[in-house]
Motif scaffolding. Structure first.
Motif, PDB file in Angstrom:
ATOM      1  N   ASN A  13     -35.400  97.902  37.029  1.00 61.26           N
ATOM      2  CA  ASN A  13     -34.700  96.675  36.623  1.00 61.26           C
ATOM      3  C   ASN A  13     -33.271  96.585  37.166  1.00 61.26           C
ATOM      4  O   ASN A  13     -32.492  95.760  36.694  1.00 61.26           O
ATOM      5  N   TYR A  14     -32.942  97.395  38.173  1.00 59.27           N
ATOM      6  CA  TYR A  14     -31.578  97.369  38.736  1.00 59.27           C
ATOM      7  C   TYR A  14     -31.195  95.950  39.179  1.00 59.27           C
ATOM      8  O   TYR A  14     -30.068  95.498  38.965  1.00 59.27           O
ATOM      9  N   ASP A  15     -32.150  95.227  39.783  1.00 60.31           N
ATOM     10  CA  ASP A  15     -31.837  93.897  40.320  1.00 60.31           C
ATOM     11  C   ASP A  15     -31.768  92.819  39.244  1.00 60.31           C
ATOM     12  O   ASP A  15     -31.194  91.759  39.482  1.00 60.31           O
ATOM     13  N   ILE A  44     -24.997 102.964  53.778  1.00 59.69           N
ATOM     14  CA  ILE A  44     -25.086 104.206  53.004  1.00 59.69           C
ATOM     15  C   ILE A  44     -25.294 103.857  51.527  1.00 59.69           C
ATOM     16  O   ILE A  44     -24.535 103.079  50.961  1.00 59.69           O
ATOM     17  N   GLY A  45     -26.332 104.420  50.916  1.00 63.59           N
ATOM     18  CA  GLY A  45     -26.616 104.100  49.505  1.00 63.59           C
ATOM     19  C   GLY A  45     -27.066 102.661  49.376  1.00 63.59           C
ATOM     20  O   GLY A  45     -26.558 101.907  48.549  1.00 63.59           O
ATOM     21  N   CYS A  46     -28.058 102.280  50.188  1.00 64.96           N
ATOM     22  CA  CYS A  46     -28.498 100.868  50.246  1.00 64.96           C
ATOM     23  C   CYS A  46     -29.179 100.435  48.954  1.00 64.96           C
ATOM     24  O   CYS A  46     -29.280  99.232  48.684  1.00 64.96           O
ATOM     25  N   GLY A  49     -31.467  97.218  48.171  1.00 64.35           N
ATOM     26  CA  GLY A  49     -31.288  96.270  49.275  1.00 64.35           C
ATOM     27  C   GLY A  49     -30.478  95.038  48.908  1.00 64.35           C
ATOM     28  O   GLY A  49     -30.577  93.996  49.562  1.00 64.35           O
ATOM     29  N   LYS A  50     -29.631  95.161  47.869  1.00 62.07           N
ATOM     30  CA  LYS A  50     -28.813  94.029  47.424  1.00 62.07           C
ATOM     31  C   LYS A  50     -28.050  93.386  48.579  1.00 62.07           C
ATOM     32  O   LYS A  50     -27.952  92.158  48.665  1.00 62.07           O
ATOM     33  N   ASN A  51     -27.504  94.215  49.457  1.00 63.06           N
ATOM     34  CA  ASN A  51     -26.706  93.689  50.570  1.00 63.06           C
ATOM     35  C   ASN A  51     -27.456  93.718  51.901  1.00 63.06           C
ATOM     36  O   ASN A  51     -26.962  93.186  52.898  1.00 63.06           O
ATOM     37  N   VAL A  65     -29.824 103.977  54.067  1.00 64.55           N
ATOM     38  CA  VAL A  65     -30.075 105.348  53.605  1.00 64.55           C
ATOM     39  C   VAL A  65     -29.836 105.423  52.108  1.00 64.55           C
ATOM     40  O   VAL A  65     -28.849 104.892  51.598  1.00 64.55           O
ATOM     41  N   ASP A  66     -30.745 106.115  51.416  1.00 65.90           N
ATOM     42  CA  ASP A  66     -30.564 106.329  49.976  1.00 65.90           C
ATOM     43  C   ASP A  66     -31.402 107.542  49.582  1.00 65.90           C
ATOM     44  O   ASP A  66     -32.437 107.800  50.189  1.00 65.90           O
ATOM     45  N   PHE A  67     -30.939 108.298  48.570  1.00 70.18           N
ATOM     46  CA  PHE A  67     -31.752 109.464  48.185  1.00 70.18           C
ATOM     47  C   PHE A  67     -32.732 109.172  47.049  1.00 70.18           C
ATOM     48  O   PHE A  67     -33.526 110.043  46.697  1.00 70.18           O
ATOM     49  N   ALA A  89     -32.485 110.013  52.285  1.00 66.16           N
ATOM     50  CA  ALA A  89     -31.638 111.157  52.636  1.00 66.16           C
ATOM     51  C   ALA A  89     -30.469 111.248  51.659  1.00 66.16           C
ATOM     52  O   ALA A  89     -30.085 110.255  51.046  1.00 66.16           O
ATOM     53  N   ASP A  90     -29.939 112.460  51.568  1.00 65.88           N
ATOM     54  CA  ASP A  90     -28.776 112.729  50.713  1.00 65.88           C
ATOM     55  C   ASP A  90     -27.534 112.688  51.589  1.00 65.88           C
ATOM     56  O   ASP A  90     -27.398 113.481  52.526  1.00 65.88           O
ATOM     57  N   ILE A  91     -26.616 111.788  51.276  1.00 65.79           N
ATOM     58  CA  ILE A  91     -25.455 111.594  52.158  1.00 65.79           C
ATOM     59  C   ILE A  91     -24.376 112.668  51.973  1.00 65.79           C
ATOM     60  O   ILE A  91     -23.362 112.643  52.667  1.00 65.79           O
ATOM     61  N   THR A  92     -24.603 113.605  51.040  1.00 63.37           N
ATOM     62  CA  THR A  92     -23.667 114.734  50.937  1.00 63.37           C
ATOM     63  C   THR A  92     -24.047 115.837  51.930  1.00 63.37           C
ATOM     64  O   THR A  92     -23.359 116.854  52.030  1.00 63.37           O
TER      65      THR A  92
HETATM   66  C1  LIG Z   1     -25.038 101.659  42.116  1.00 62.73           C
HETATM   67  S1  LIG Z   1     -26.265 101.931  43.341  1.00 62.73           S
HETATM   68  C2  LIG Z   1     -25.690 100.840  44.613  1.00 62.73           C
HETATM   69  C3  LIG Z   1     -26.807 100.351  45.487  1.00 62.73           C
HETATM   70  C4  LIG Z   1     -26.350  99.256  46.468  1.00 62.73           C
HETATM   71  N1  LIG Z   1     -25.418  99.784  47.437  1.00 62.73           N
HETATM   72  C5  LIG Z   1     -25.732  98.121  45.693  1.00 62.73           C
HETATM   73  O1  LIG Z   1     -24.544  97.840  45.913  1.00 62.73           O
HETATM   74  O2  LIG Z   1     -26.436  97.524  44.876  1.00 62.73           O
HETATM   75  C6  LIG Z   1     -25.843 103.537  44.027  1.00 62.73           C
HETATM   76  C7  LIG Z   1     -26.883 104.017  45.025  1.00 62.73           C
HETATM   77  O3  LIG Z   1     -26.376 105.217  45.631  1.00 62.73           O
HETATM   78  C8  LIG Z   1     -27.451 106.120  45.777  1.00 62.73           C
HETATM   79  N2  LIG Z   1     -26.905 107.473  45.887  1.00 62.73           N
HETATM   80  C9  LIG Z   1     -26.115 108.122  45.001  1.00 62.73           C
HETATM   81  N3  LIG Z   1     -25.804 109.353  45.452  1.00 62.73           N
HETATM   82  C10 LIG Z   1     -26.409 109.470  46.665  1.00 62.73           C
HETATM   83  C11 LIG Z   1     -26.487 110.521  47.624  1.00 62.73           C
HETATM   84  N4  LIG Z   1     -25.859 111.683  47.437  1.00 62.73           N
HETATM   85  N5  LIG Z   1     -27.190 110.313  48.761  1.00 62.73           N
HETATM   86  C12 LIG Z   1     -27.836 109.125  48.959  1.00 62.73           C
HETATM   87  N6  LIG Z   1     -27.825 108.106  48.084  1.00 62.73           N
HETATM   88  C13 LIG Z   1     -27.116 108.285  46.939  1.00 62.73           C
HETATM   89  C14 LIG Z   1     -28.306 105.896  44.544  1.00 62.73           C
HETATM   90  O4  LIG Z   1     -29.618 106.363  44.698  1.00 62.73           O
HETATM   91  C15 LIG Z   1     -28.213 104.386  44.378  1.00 62.73           C
HETATM   92  O5  LIG Z   1     -29.254 103.714  45.039  1.00 62.73           O
END
Ligand SMILES: C[S@@+](CC[C@H](N)C(=O)[O-])C[C@H]1O[C@@H](n2cnc3c(N)ncnc32)[C@H](O)[C@@H]1O
Length: 208
Positions: A13-15, A44-46, A49-51, A65-67, A89-92
């Motif tokens: 329900n994020y959207d 990064i952290g898509c 797909g809001k944007n 990319v998103d984990f 993927a994990d962006i850290t």
């Molecule tokens: C609040 S949501 C924002 C999603 C989108 N960018 C937006 O503005 O609606 C944060 C996103 O960051 C992702 N995220 C958090 N830590 C992450 C990581 N270490 N690597 C990849 N994605 C990560 C989460 O899975 C989540 O989808």
């Protein structure tokens, strides 16, 4: 529940839930990025797909990319565009998705979950073309100090995610030591009310 598990649960329900932070950031991104040109984007952290669709309307190629597999699944349901590739993927960890080929990297509402933002700026620099842009849109630290943080409703109550506060000067410093100049900094308010605490902080950096 760690951050990845939390987003897997929130994805459903994020959207659709009321979320001013999500919506104000979306407006801010469109306003800021409508003023620059880009063909290749790394998002990064898509999330869901809001944007992404808006970015795709202006780009020739996008990697998101998103984990969270569940957040990505929602994005894949929406985005049926051959110009887009969505990667888990994990962006850290080092960004091996692509090197030195992007005009724009975007980071929206993700850095509050990342302790070491210096690493993110370093990696963003490594994947951007010279003169490329790095857009950051985050919950404003003032809001965080008032107790705002990423949270969602579960069957057994509200779950708050682990978050870090990054001061405006932390972003500026991370950009400076990693080869960026800050070309725009803006604060975005609920209903445009500048007498209230700003909700969103946006910064546009340019690779030197
Ligand atoms: C609040 S949501 C924002 C999603 C989108 N960018 C937006 O503005 O609606 C944060 C996103 O960051 C992702 N995220 C958090 N830590 C992450 C990581 N270490 N690597 C990849 N994605 C990560 C989460 O899975 C989540 O989808």
């Amino acid at each position: 529940m760690n951050v990845q598990q939390a987003y897997n649960s929130w994805a459903e329900n994020y959207d659709t839930v009321i979320n001013k932070t999500r919506d104000v950031e979306g407006k801010a991104l469109r306003k800021i990025l409508s003023e620059i040109d880009f063909k290749t984007v790394l998002e990064i952290g898509c999330g869901t797909g809001k944007n992404t669709e808006w970015l795709l309307g202006r780009a020739k190629k996008l990697i998101g990319v998103d984990f969270s597999s569940e957040m990505l699944e929602r994005a894949k349901e929406k985005i049926k565009n051959k110009k887009a590739e969505l990667i888990q993927a994990d962006i850290t960890k080092p960004w091996n998705f692509a090197k030195g080929e992007f005009d724009l990297v975007t980071c929206c509402l993700i850095l509050e979950h990342i302790e070491n933002i210096d690493f993110v700026f370093e990696q963003a620099n490594s994947v951007l073309k010279s003169g490329g842009y790095f857009y950051v849109g985050e919950l404003h630290p003032f809001k965080q100090f008032q107790g705002s943080k990423a949270k969602f409703e579960t069957g057994s109550g509200i779950f708050e995610l682990d978050c870090f506060v990054h001061q405006v000067s932390d972003f500026f410093q991370a950009s400076k030591v990693n080869g960026f100049s800050c070309v725009e900094l803006k604060e975005w308010f609920d209903e445009g009310d500048q007498t209230s605490t700003p909700r969103i902080l946006t910064m546009l950096f340019r690779k030197n």
